[in-house]
Design a protein around this motif. Structure first.
Motif, PDB file in Angstrom:
ATOM      1  N   SER A  81      -7.021   5.123  -9.267  1.00 19.14           N
ATOM      2  CA  SER A  81      -7.494   5.019  -7.790  1.00 19.14           C
ATOM      3  C   SER A  81      -7.113   5.428  -7.361  1.00 19.14           C
ATOM      4  O   SER A  81      -7.153   6.475  -5.869  1.00 19.14           O
ATOM      5  CB  SER A  81      -7.362   3.610  -8.140  1.00 19.14           C
ATOM      6  N   THR A  82      -5.888   5.730  -6.788  1.00 19.59           N
ATOM      7  CA  THR A  82      -4.718   5.998  -5.799  1.00 19.59           C
ATOM      8  C   THR A  82      -5.034   7.723  -5.593  1.00 19.59           C
ATOM      9  O   THR A  82      -5.315   7.984  -4.541  1.00 19.59           O
ATOM     10  CB  THR A  82      -2.909   5.787  -5.527  1.00 19.59           C
ATOM     11  N   VAL A 106     -10.804  13.382  -8.627  1.00 16.98           N
ATOM     12  CA  VAL A 106     -12.562  12.928  -8.475  1.00 16.98           C
ATOM     13  C   VAL A 106     -12.859  13.121 -10.262  1.00 16.98           C
ATOM     14  O   VAL A 106     -12.291  14.070 -11.108  1.00 16.98           O
ATOM     15  CB  VAL A 106     -13.009  14.151  -7.992  1.00 16.98           C
ATOM     16  N   GLN A 110      -4.872   2.562 -14.681  1.00 18.21           N
ATOM     17  CA  GLN A 110      -6.116   2.943 -13.520  1.00 18.21           C
ATOM     18  C   GLN A 110      -5.754   2.531 -12.235  1.00 18.21           C
ATOM     19  O   GLN A 110      -6.162   2.705 -11.699  1.00 18.21           O
ATOM     20  CB  GLN A 110      -7.137   1.427 -13.912  1.00 18.21           C
ATOM     21  N   ARG A 111      -4.799   1.816 -11.883  1.00 12.42           N
ATOM     22  CA  ARG A 111      -4.715   2.323 -10.456  1.00 12.42           C
ATOM     23  C   ARG A 111      -3.332   3.163 -10.145  1.00 12.42           C
ATOM     24  O   ARG A 111      -3.978   3.417  -8.878  1.00 12.42           O
ATOM     25  CB  ARG A 111      -3.057   1.108 -10.221  1.00 12.42           C
ATOM     26  N   TYR A 112      -2.913   4.580 -10.525  1.00 12.00           N
ATOM     27  CA  TYR A 112      -2.574   4.737 -10.122  1.00 12.00           C
ATOM     28  C   TYR A 112      -3.970   5.737 -10.349  1.00 12.00           C
ATOM     29  O   TYR A 112      -3.329   7.103  -8.640  1.00 12.00           O
ATOM     30  CB  TYR A 112      -1.720   5.645 -11.601  1.00 12.00           C
ATOM     31  N   GLY A 138       0.734  -1.356  -0.108  1.00  8.55           N
ATOM     32  CA  GLY A 138      -0.476   0.229  -0.150  1.00  8.55           C
ATOM     33  C   GLY A 138       0.749   1.471   0.126  1.00  8.55           C
ATOM     34  O   GLY A 138       0.236   2.580  -0.226  1.00  8.55           O
ATOM     35  N   LYS A 156      -7.473   8.874  -6.645  1.00  7.03           N
ATOM     36  CA  LYS A 156      -9.003   9.733  -6.239  1.00  7.03           C
ATOM     37  C   LYS A 156      -8.760   9.368  -4.262  1.00  7.03           C
ATOM     38  O   LYS A 156      -9.354   9.656  -4.190  1.00  7.03           O
ATOM     39  CB  LYS A 156      -9.521   8.682  -6.911  1.00  7.03           C
ATOM     40  N   GLU A 157      -8.067   7.949  -3.863  1.00  6.69           N
ATOM     41  CA  GLU A 157      -8.267   7.494  -3.092  1.00  6.69           C
ATOM     42  C   GLU A 157      -7.676   8.981  -2.344  1.00  6.69           C
ATOM     43  O   GLU A 157      -7.960   8.948  -0.580  1.00  6.69           O
ATOM     44  CB  GLU A 157      -7.717   6.483  -2.175  1.00  6.69           C
ATOM     45  N   LYS A 158      -6.981   9.471  -2.234  1.00  5.29           N
ATOM     46  CA  LYS A 158      -5.679  10.212  -1.429  1.00  5.29           C
ATOM     47  C   LYS A 158      -6.371  11.845  -1.844  1.00  5.29           C
ATOM     48  O   LYS A 158      -5.460  12.735  -1.096  1.00  5.29           O
ATOM     49  CB  LYS A 158      -4.669  10.293  -2.085  1.00  5.29           C
ATOM     50  N   GLY A 159      -7.424  12.005  -2.274  1.00  2.00           N
ATOM     51  CA  GLY A 159      -7.951  12.942  -2.713  1.00  2.00           C
ATOM     52  C   GLY A 159      -7.362  14.095  -2.946  1.00  2.00           C
ATOM     53  O   GLY A 159      -7.715  15.049  -3.588  1.00  2.00           O
TER      54      GLY A 159
END
Length: 70
Positions: free
Chosen positions: A47-48, A56, A43-45, A3, A50-53
Motif C-alpha cells: 500500500s505504501t 501499480v 499488504q501495508r508495505y 506515517g 502504491k501510495e508513493k507511486g
C-alpha cells in the motif's frame, strides 16, 4: 512521526520492491510466504509503495501483476 518510514520499514519495502522486480506476478500472499513476513504487513508495505507511486497492480489480485513505475 506517524506515517514516516523508519529504517527497518524502508529496508523491507526495498526487499519487497526487489522481489516484485524479479517476479511481477507475485501476489501479496506469495510475497508473505516467500519472505516470511506476516501477510498484513506485506499488504501495508505494498500500500505504501502504491501510495508513493512506485508500483501499480495491473489486472486482478489473483491473476494480475505488479508494474514498477520509474
Amino acid at each position: 512521526k506517524k506515517g514516516e518510514l523508519n529504517m527497518e520499514n524502508k529496508e523491507m519495502i526495498k526487499i519487497i520492491d526487489d522481489a516484485i522486480k524479479i517476479n511481477p506476478n507475485l501476489t501479496a500472499k506469495e510475497i508473505s510466504v516467500n519472505l516470511l513476513i506476516p501477510f498484513r504487513r506485506v499488504q501495508r508495505y505494498l500500500s505504501t509503495l502504491k501510495e508513493k507511486g512506485f508500483i501499480v497492480r495491473e489486472g486482478s489480485n489473483k491473476k494480475g501483476y505488479w508494474k514498477i513505475i520509474n
